[in-house]
Design a protein around this motif. Structure first.
Motif, PDB file in Angstrom:
ATOM      1  N   ALA A  86       5.370   2.247  -7.810  1.00  0.00           N
ATOM      2  CA  ALA A  86       4.420   1.079  -7.079  1.00  0.00           C
ATOM      3  C   ALA A  86       3.788   0.273  -8.270  1.00  0.00           C
ATOM      4  CB  ALA A  86       3.382   1.853  -6.344  1.00  0.00           C
ATOM      5  N   LEU A  87       3.339   1.061  -9.335  1.00  0.00           N
ATOM      6  CA  LEU A  87       2.651   0.284 -10.268  1.00  0.00           C
ATOM      7  C   LEU A  87       3.497  -0.999 -11.032  1.00  0.00           C
ATOM      8  CD1 LEU A  87       0.668   2.778 -12.168  1.00  0.00           C
ATOM      9  CD2 LEU A  87      -0.301   0.854 -11.118  1.00  0.00           C
ATOM     10  N   GLY A  88       4.707  -0.434 -11.020  1.00  0.00           N
ATOM     11  CA  GLY A  88       5.616  -1.359 -11.665  1.00  0.00           C
ATOM     12  C   GLY A  88       5.884  -2.719 -10.892  1.00  0.00           C
ATOM     13  N   SER A  89       5.992  -2.381  -9.295  1.00  0.00           N
ATOM     14  CA  SER A  89       6.226  -3.340  -8.480  1.00  0.00           C
ATOM     15  C   SER A  89       4.742  -4.136  -8.177  1.00  0.00           C
ATOM     16  CB  SER A  89       6.459  -2.885  -7.041  1.00  0.00           C
ATOM     17  OG  SER A  89       6.481  -3.925  -6.111  1.00  0.00           O
ATOM     18  N   MET A  90       3.611  -3.656  -8.425  1.00  0.00           N
ATOM     19  CA  MET A  90       2.263  -4.282  -7.918  1.00  0.00           C
ATOM     20  C   MET A  90       1.671  -4.815  -8.940  1.00  0.00           C
ATOM     21  SD  MET A  90       0.513  -1.221  -5.496  1.00  0.00           S
ATOM     22  CE  MET A  90       1.254  -0.485  -3.921  1.00  0.00           C
ATOM     23  N   ARG A  91       1.771  -4.584 -10.256  1.00  0.00           N
ATOM     24  CA  ARG A  91       0.920  -5.047 -11.170  1.00  0.00           C
ATOM     25  C   ARG A  91       1.134  -6.794 -11.235  1.00  0.00           C
ATOM     26  NH1 ARG A  91       2.661  -1.932 -16.689  1.00  0.00           N
ATOM     27  NH2 ARG A  91       0.977  -3.213 -17.523  1.00  0.00           N
ATOM     28  N   GLY A  92       0.066  -7.442 -11.222  1.00  0.00           N
ATOM     29  CA  GLY A  92       0.184  -8.842 -11.265  1.00  0.00           C
ATOM     30  C   GLY A  92      -0.055  -9.292  -9.699  1.00  0.00           C
ATOM     31  N   ARG A  93       0.704  -9.059  -8.852  1.00  0.00           N
ATOM     32  CA  ARG A  93       0.625  -9.409  -7.481  1.00  0.00           C
ATOM     33  C   ARG A  93      -0.487  -8.859  -6.712  1.00  0.00           C
ATOM     34  NH1 ARG A  93       2.985  -6.564  -3.159  1.00  0.00           N
ATOM     35  NH2 ARG A  93       4.491  -4.751  -4.039  1.00  0.00           N
ATOM     36  N   GLY A  94      -0.866  -7.397  -7.078  1.00  0.00           N
ATOM     37  CA  GLY A  94      -2.122  -6.635  -6.416  1.00  0.00           C
ATOM     38  C   GLY A  94      -1.219  -6.036  -5.427  1.00  0.00           C
ATOM     39  N   GLY A  95      -2.255  -4.669  -5.191  1.00  0.00           N
ATOM     40  CA  GLY A  95      -1.615  -3.495  -4.334  1.00  0.00           C
ATOM     41  C   GLY A  95      -2.713  -2.466  -4.277  1.00  0.00           C
ATOM     42  N   ARG A  96      -2.376  -1.443  -3.479  1.00  0.00           N
ATOM     43  CA  ARG A  96      -3.299  -0.327  -3.425  1.00  0.00           C
ATOM     44  C   ARG A  96      -2.509   1.060  -3.327  1.00  0.00           C
ATOM     45  NH1 ARG A  96      -7.239  -2.641   1.346  1.00  0.00           N
ATOM     46  NH2 ARG A  96      -8.392  -4.365   0.236  1.00  0.00           N
ATOM     47  N   ILE A  97      -2.921   1.939  -3.910  1.00  0.00           N
ATOM     48  CA  ILE A  97      -2.338   3.268  -3.952  1.00  0.00           C
ATOM     49  C   ILE A  97      -3.491   4.352  -3.472  1.00  0.00           C
ATOM     50  CG2 ILE A  97      -1.459   5.154  -5.050  1.00  0.00           C
ATOM     51  CD1 ILE A  97      -0.455   2.787  -7.267  1.00  0.00           C
ATOM     52  N   ILE A  98      -2.998   5.108  -2.512  1.00  0.00           N
ATOM     53  CA  ILE A  98      -4.016   6.188  -1.949  1.00  0.00           C
ATOM     54  C   ILE A  98      -3.247   7.131  -2.157  1.00  0.00           C
ATOM     55  CG2 ILE A  98      -5.047   7.092   0.094  1.00  0.00           C
ATOM     56  CD1 ILE A  98      -5.494   4.450   1.052  1.00  0.00           C
ATOM     57  N   ASN A  99      -4.006   8.267  -3.057  1.00  0.00           N
ATOM     58  CA  ASN A  99      -3.458   9.808  -3.003  1.00  0.00           C
ATOM     59  C   ASN A  99      -4.408  10.746  -2.136  1.00  0.00           C
ATOM     60  OD1 ASN A  99      -1.376   9.020  -4.890  1.00  0.00           O
ATOM     61  ND2 ASN A  99      -3.028   8.692  -6.396  1.00  0.00           N
ATOM     62  N   VAL A 100      -3.723  11.485  -1.343  1.00  0.00           N
ATOM     63  CA  VAL A 100      -4.571  12.267  -0.491  1.00  0.00           C
ATOM     64  C   VAL A 100      -4.820  13.570  -1.153  1.00  0.00           C
ATOM     65  CG1 VAL A 100      -4.778  13.595   1.588  1.00  0.00           C
ATOM     66  CG2 VAL A 100      -3.628  11.220   1.643  1.00  0.00           C
ATOM     67  N   ALA A 101      -5.935  13.898  -1.590  1.00  0.00           N
ATOM     68  CA  ALA A 101      -6.243  14.980  -2.507  1.00  0.00           C
ATOM     69  C   ALA A 101      -6.916  16.044  -1.647  1.00  0.00           C
ATOM     70  CB  ALA A 101      -6.972  14.548  -3.891  1.00  0.00           C
ATOM     71  N   SER A 102      -7.962  16.492  -2.128  1.00  0.00           N
ATOM     72  CA  SER A 102      -8.690  17.472  -1.344  1.00  0.00           C
ATOM     73  C   SER A 102     -10.165  17.614  -2.006  1.00  0.00           C
ATOM     74  CB  SER A 102      -7.856  18.666  -1.100  1.00  0.00           C
ATOM     75  OG  SER A 102      -8.634  19.732  -0.575  1.00  0.00           O
ATOM     76  N   VAL A 103     -11.062  18.092  -1.311  1.00  0.00           N
ATOM     77  CA  VAL A 103     -12.268  18.865  -2.156  1.00  0.00           C
ATOM     78  C   VAL A 103     -11.877  19.906  -2.820  1.00  0.00           C
ATOM     79  CG1 VAL A 103     -13.867  17.819  -0.558  1.00  0.00           C
ATOM     80  CG2 VAL A 103     -13.033  19.888  -0.092  1.00  0.00           C
ATOM     81  N   LEU A 131       0.851  -1.261   0.113  1.00  0.00           N
ATOM     82  CA  LEU A 131      -0.169   0.042   0.229  1.00  0.00           C
ATOM     83  C   LEU A 131       1.044   1.031   0.187  1.00  0.00           C
ATOM     84  CD1 LEU A 131      -2.656   1.642   0.473  1.00  0.00           C
ATOM     85  CD2 LEU A 131      -2.421   1.377   2.813  1.00  0.00           C
ATOM     86  N   LEU A 132       0.620   2.129  -0.896  1.00  0.00           N
ATOM     87  CA  LEU A 132       1.368   3.438  -1.177  1.00  0.00           C
ATOM     88  C   LEU A 132       0.348   4.535  -0.640  1.00  0.00           C
ATOM     89  CD1 LEU A 132       3.717   5.536  -1.856  1.00  0.00           C
ATOM     90  CD2 LEU A 132       2.705   5.165  -4.412  1.00  0.00           C
ATOM     91  N   ILE A 133       0.970   5.265   0.115  1.00  0.00           N
ATOM     92  CA  ILE A 133       0.056   6.292   0.423  1.00  0.00           C
ATOM     93  C   ILE A 133       0.748   7.916   0.373  1.00  0.00           C
ATOM     94  CG2 ILE A 133      -1.525   7.616   2.346  1.00  0.00           C
ATOM     95  CD1 ILE A 133      -1.887   5.087   3.855  1.00  0.00           C
ATOM     96  N   ASN A 134       0.379   8.338  -0.797  1.00  0.00           N
ATOM     97  CA  ASN A 134       0.918   9.760  -1.412  1.00  0.00           C
ATOM     98  C   ASN A 134       0.178  10.949  -0.388  1.00  0.00           C
ATOM     99  OD1 ASN A 134       3.202   9.112  -3.260  1.00  0.00           O
ATOM    100  ND2 ASN A 134       1.320   8.738  -4.508  1.00  0.00           N
ATOM    101  N   ASN A 135       0.808  11.144   0.824  1.00  0.00           N
ATOM    102  CA  ASN A 135       0.137  11.987   1.537  1.00  0.00           C
ATOM    103  C   ASN A 135       0.861  13.411   1.795  1.00  0.00           C
ATOM    104  OD1 ASN A 135      -1.431  12.934   4.102  1.00  0.00           O
ATOM    105  ND2 ASN A 135       0.310  12.961   5.056  1.00  0.00           N
ATOM    106  N   ALA A 136       2.109  13.608   1.529  1.00  0.00           N
ATOM    107  CA  ALA A 136       2.838  14.699   1.796  1.00  0.00           C
ATOM    108  C   ALA A 136       2.375  15.952   0.857  1.00  0.00           C
ATOM    109  CB  ALA A 136       4.486  14.402   1.272  1.00  0.00           C
ATOM    110  N   GLY A 137       2.521  16.906   1.489  1.00  0.00           N
ATOM    111  CA  GLY A 137       2.098  18.256   0.834  1.00  0.00           C
ATOM    112  C   GLY A 137       1.893  19.393   1.872  1.00  0.00           C
ATOM    113  N   PHE A 138       1.835  20.613   1.142  1.00  0.00           N
ATOM    114  CA  PHE A 138       1.774  21.637   2.002  1.00  0.00           C
ATOM    115  C   PHE A 138       0.927  22.811   1.153  1.00  0.00           C
ATOM    116  CE2 PHE A 138       5.682  22.012  -0.658  1.00  0.00           C
ATOM    117  CZ  PHE A 138       5.621  23.387  -1.073  1.00  0.00           C
ATOM    118  N   GLY A 139       0.590  23.921   2.002  1.00  0.00           N
ATOM    119  CA  GLY A 139      -0.318  25.011   1.284  1.00  0.00           C
ATOM    120  C   GLY A 139       0.543  26.371   1.006  1.00  0.00           C
ATOM    121  N   LEU A 140       0.067  27.137   0.159  1.00  0.00           N
ATOM    122  CA  LEU A 140       0.453  28.194   0.011  1.00  0.00           C
ATOM    123  C   LEU A 140      -0.551  29.393  -0.224  1.00  0.00           C
ATOM    124  CD1 LEU A 140       3.335  27.629  -3.003  1.00  0.00           C
ATOM    125  CD2 LEU A 140       3.604  28.187  -0.650  1.00  0.00           C
TER     126      LEU A 140
END
Length: 253
Positions: A121-138, A82-91
């Motif tokens: 992540a896709l290169g590693s997960m394809r075939g064996r399975g996995g999840r990616i979560i991208n923390v976005a925003s409304v 599971l990859l969670i892309n959560n890093a971020g900051f505001g301006l």
């Protein structure tokens, strides 16, 4: 046990993701810029949940640091599930008044780093399975400066990738919270009251993460925690962008 890699893991939603996943017995790889903060979070997780915790100190606005994290994601000997892309900051929202180097760093963290790590992540997960979560925003559904644009990219790409890589047993979910009680606003020098947003609009980080993980497990491309924000997104989709842009100048999500 599954292993999750979380960026921006030293504070805010990143810490909440780490604790909820550790309670589910997932091992963790935590990524952030501050070694001291990561060590503190890792010690708490090991003590409270007894899981393995690895830390990677990296500044995701720097390509060599992103590549070090990507190498860990690609490591087939100790795979990331599971990859969670959560890093971020505001301006500040006034793009023309902001330092352009700050804007470029903002773009690199939110978009380029997330894209590079998703590719690994896709290169590693394809075939064996996995999840990616991208923390976005409304904010990604509303016209509002470069933060909105970055989150809109994450949402759009997650929708496409979730459909494209479903046959490879990989799901990609954009988690889109509204105003949430974390240190995000404090790091911008803003207290909750400074945002001009009523109390009922604020979400708890634990609820955001719980719903996001649930929707990712269900294979949903987009997760919008809470009914109130689902309604706001639905309304915003039929309003003129000039109107939503004026409304969105208040607050930061």
């Amino acid at each position: 046990m599954p292993t999750a890699l979380i960026t921006g893991a030293s504070a805010g939603l990143g810490v909440e993701f780490a604790h909820q996943l550790a309670r589910r017995r997932a091992d963790l790889v935590l990524v952030a810029r501050s070694a001291d903060a990561l060590e503190s979070v890792a010690a708490d997780l090991r003590r409270e949940h007894g899981v393995a915790v690895e830390i990677l100190v990296a500044d995701l606005s720097l390509t060599p640091d992103v590549e070090r994290v990507a190498e860990r994601v690609r490591d087939a000997s100790d795979p990331i599930d599971l990859l969670i892309n959560n890093a971020g900051f505001g301006l500040p929202l006034q793009f023309a008044d902001n330092d352009i180097d700050d804007e470029v760093r903002h773009l690199r963290v939110h978009v380029e780093a997330s894209m590079r790590l998703m590719h690994a992540a896709l290169g590693s997960m394809r075939g064996r399975g996995g999840r990616i979560i991208n923390v976005a925003s409304v904010a990604g559904f509303i016209s509002r400066s470069t933060y909105s644009a970055c989150k809109s990219w994450l949402i759009g790409f997650s929708r496409w990738a979730n459909a494209e890589y479903a046959p490879d047993r990989v799901t990609v979910t954009a988690v889109c919270p509204g105003f949430t009680h974390t240190t995000f606003h404090e790091r911008m020098g803003l207290a909750q009251g400074d945002e001009g947003v009523p109390n009922f609009m604020w979400l708890d980080a634990s609820d955001v993460v719980r719903e996001g993980l649930r929707d990712a497990a269900r294979g949903r491309a987009v997760s919008i925690p809470s009914l109130r924000y689902k309604a706001i997104v639905a309304i915003a989709s039929v309003l003129p962008s000039a109107l939503t842009s004026r409304v969105a100048r208040r607050g930061r999500v």
